[in-house]
Scaffold this active site. Structure first.
Site, PDB file in Angstrom:
ATOM      1  N   LYS A 259       1.134  -1.111  -0.170  1.00 17.02           N
ATOM      2  CA  LYS A 259      -0.283  -0.033  -0.222  1.00 17.02           C
ATOM      3  C   LYS A 259       0.812   1.764   0.099  1.00 17.02           C
ATOM      4  CE  LYS A 259      -3.290   3.042   0.557  1.00 17.02           C
ATOM      5  NZ  LYS A 259      -3.152   3.420   1.156  1.00 17.02           N
TER       6      LYS A 259
ATOM      7  N   GLU B 135       0.986   6.983  -6.718  1.00 19.29           N
ATOM      8  CA  GLU B 135       0.065   7.586  -6.422  1.00 19.29           C
ATOM      9  C   GLU B 135       0.564   9.316  -6.949  1.00 19.29           C
ATOM     10  OE1 GLU B 135      -3.281   6.819  -3.698  1.00 19.29           O
ATOM     11  OE2 GLU B 135      -2.686   9.160  -3.095  1.00 19.29           O
TER      12      GLU B 135
END
Lengths: 297, 297, 297, 297
Positions: free
Chosen positions: A166, A173
């Site tokens: 993550k 991102e």
């Protein structure tokens, strides 16, 4: 199945709703009386049948740590804790060890999707033992987006692998957002281009750069063409910093992610000390004019 | 409608097919006899009814320029030329002027989608006058992906705006690819993560980073886990270089795109002269060992 | 004054010589019998009069830590330890605490100058209490370059400040080397420039870019024009990594230093996984040729 | 020897003084009556004996071009023009050709040293034929710093090589300034470090990072500790932009220089459109708070 859920903020609140819609029995705990199902952690433990499964969805760092320490006191052998927050993956092994001392299992789960997860499902990246993951699979299956399980869920590895994955997801991102944002600035700077929003809208279909974030930027530009109401001041929640730190540990060059992180730091400075020093230097050697800071009203 | 199409390579060949499937009459010209419909440019001009529309889909730079010069000789007043190649947008105004001298119109069209455009449609970014664009709209409507016209097609501005927009699209594309690739390298470097491919597959649904490119990387990793068969040597087709050059002209900071471009340059060097100089410097001041290049067999 | 000196490697050996030339009595200890003055650490402690001053000049990390732990056992109240190695500044406070438990003082000293320090003097950056620093000042005065004390020596702050300052010094050094090296590559790439070495030689006087490192690069290029004998493979000794990590902690954007660090990481990869992924992606969407890795002999 | 000197600004004025002190006869021309020796360019040409040597020291670009065009009209066969300004090297060949049509020679000379050149001498990088350079050598010898000619002067190659070399010099200068400035920001951000100025002062002697620019930053910090009176807003004079453009042409990765250039662009933006877009994106997917721009007084 039955699940305890600690933390009913922006993410946890929506997850409770999605899980209940999926037929699960969720007992939520949050210090805010208006959203909680039970008054205390102890009451949460009591409300759940053994062996219990408790999902922790609170801010990473101290709050998560304190929550897990408290859970270690109220949970019993055979129970299982899932840390679904944005914890640093290096916190996971110590938490797993702490809980294991009482015979309590641990899974770390990275959850992506933001406020859209409620309706579209959450992308899940989990770390833990095969047995523990299999046990919680009904929960994961409801949270993840519909379709093939491999497209939206990954058992990435042992404890820590979920949060590591993550963290990398969020580092990527950052760099994706910078890429689209640089493109926006270029389009906005060139007079030939009539309307950058229309370009971003057109990129949503058929192009190589199309993506969910790209659609969101098209939407943001539709809501506020010129982005006049938004300041460039941008916080960072930690994963970007951790990603660059882990990249350094692993000796992986990450110029794109690092540039994105530094741009956020810079966005929060009123004036850059680095550039003050550059300006001072130019003045020293070249007699170049520097912009003096006005001290009068 | 009727269209002349010059250049039946990887892109043009597929476009002819998509256009014919869409009911258009396409007369294709290519120097390779096995794919061409007519033997010469002059024959192409003859085969089309006036006023003609001719789409040029050949390598940018000299080939495109030579083609447009040749077209200026065979086309006549009222005809229209579309440059659908990856021309630098600064070539467009001169080409428009050259053709306008004979009363021939000009549109620049950026075309995205690669080999997938045949089936999914091409993302289109065009520059030109309202009249010219309206005239070719039936062609654009067939080439673009189905759905709302604004999601896959943009009339970005006057002549040049189409190629400028496509250039920025490709600059953004460079940075997106770097973002995903840095994420891959991080996942592959960390032992906790069992299988980076599974992570990329899981990211295709529900996550913030999901995108078409992201799906393609999942696919590439499925085809060749570890990417053992692929060298990092990476060409660049020009748009990345141009994007950084235009960023400099417009004074737009583009650290993400520039990092991606420089990484490609570096990938093509056997050894980096910059790093040779750094190694030489370390040796000078610190007596640090340097890796000598072996001169013996 | 009298000084114990542990570690007689490249740096320590020269420092012993410079200190003895400066009239100090140096008792050196090193595990290698051919350079040591005493056979053991205990013998070193015995050879020094109380209160003792011991300079530790060994590799940072575990070796330094073990040395300080050992010293804590043989030293006594009123003694003073100086860590002159390239320790991470976060090691200093724990070491100071460990020694303070026995009434032993601690100074951290960053030492710059490399192999040239013997003759030119070493740039010194130290952290510690005013009293401790004053006590060792005669040693610092001999080690530092002649001239004004403020030009070559700084008492940067309390324990830790010396190594922090040295860490930043090395981070800056990385970026300076990259700057000169990029300039070299540009000059070498342009046919108009007959001899990059002559340019670097000419820059040594009168120019804005002149510096000690710049002179060293001119010298390196004289020794090996074209740098044909040197590989770009470049190690890093830790300070560059730490500098970027501290920058992240302090939220300071350091694109120049980070770029230099990543370039070193990259120089040590046979092929870049990031660029393999980029190449794989290009192949997926564009059918671009990728360089396949030959599997035959 | 006799020299015509056009442009008596910050650089030219000092150069006239240094040349006269060196025993040369300098006839200066400048549009400002208070500094000029002759009223017009024609008067300058008349005041010089044939064959003339004229040094042009005016702003690069249009002013330099116009000056050389004017000179082409008043100079005659056998004369020689030196462009000592910061012209882009691609301007040199056209200027050389223009003058050659009248039998007038051309040298391009990069001049470094800023306001310090008057007393310390100017670093010189020149391009031109061997004959032309030999002819002007007495002038170069006076302008350059005393000492070995190779340390402060280079005949870098044919016409264009001087300005190319000076361009790279300035690109390197950008990256050096950024390196020192990043170091300053790190020192200033860390509480352990009592006084960044003292550190910069200490680095001036004995350290690996010592340099002329480094001394200047120490001086700037002495004049204004904290740099409170200086804004980070920083202009760029063109060479940094050109360096990155040439790096792109030559396929040379220059992350350090590019980062420095982009930092300058950014320093001149009130708010970064790129970061506005990033903030807008975060808001879209995460409901993250964005800093709204206040619209009330």
């Amino acid at each position: 199945m039955q699940l305890g859920l600690i933390g009913l903020g922006k993410m946890g609140f929506n997850m409770r709703e999605r899980l209940r819609e999926g037929g699960h029995e969720v007992v939520g705990y949050d210090p805010r009386p208006e959203v909680t199902d039970v008054p205390t952690l102890a009451a949460l433990a009591e409300a759940l049948e053994s062996p219990r499964v408790v999902w922790v969805m609170v801010p990473s760092g101290e709050v998560t740590h304190a929550t897990i320490v408290s859970l270690a006191e109220v949970l019993t052998e055979g129970d299982l804790v899932i840390d679904g927050g944005n914890s640093r993956y290096t916190d996971d092994a110590p938490h797993a060890k702490l809980l294991a001392a009482n015979g309590v299992g641990f899974i770390d789960a990275g959850v992506s999707g933001g406020i859209w997860g409620l309706t579209e499902g959450y992308g899940l990246m989990v770390g833990g033992s095969d047995e523990d993951v299999a046990r919680v699979m009904p929960i994961f299956d409801t949270l993840r987006p519909p379709g093939d399980v491999a497209d939206g869920f990954v058992h990435a590895g042992p404890v820590g692998a979920g949060h590591f994955t993550k963290m990398v997801h969020n580092g990527v991102e950052y760099a994706l957002m910078t890429a689209y944002a640089e493109g926006y600035e270029l389009l906005a700077a060139e007079d030939l281009v009539k309307d950058p929003q229309a370009v971003y809208q057109a990129w949503t279909n058929g192009t190589v750069v199309r993506s969910w974030l790209q659609q969101l930027l098209a939407k943001a530009l539709k809501d506020d063409p010129g982005l006049n109401d938004i300041s460039g001041y941008t916080e960072d929640s930690g994963e970007g910093r951790w990603t660059v730190e882990e990249a350094i540990r692993l000796r992986v060059p990450v110029p794109g992610i690092a540039a994105s992180l530094f741009a956020r730091f810079l966005s929060r400075q009123d004036d850059s000390p680095t550039m003050k020093a550059v300006a001072a230097l130019r003045n020293q050697f070249g007699g170049h004019a520097v912009k003096r800071i006005s001290t009068s009203g």
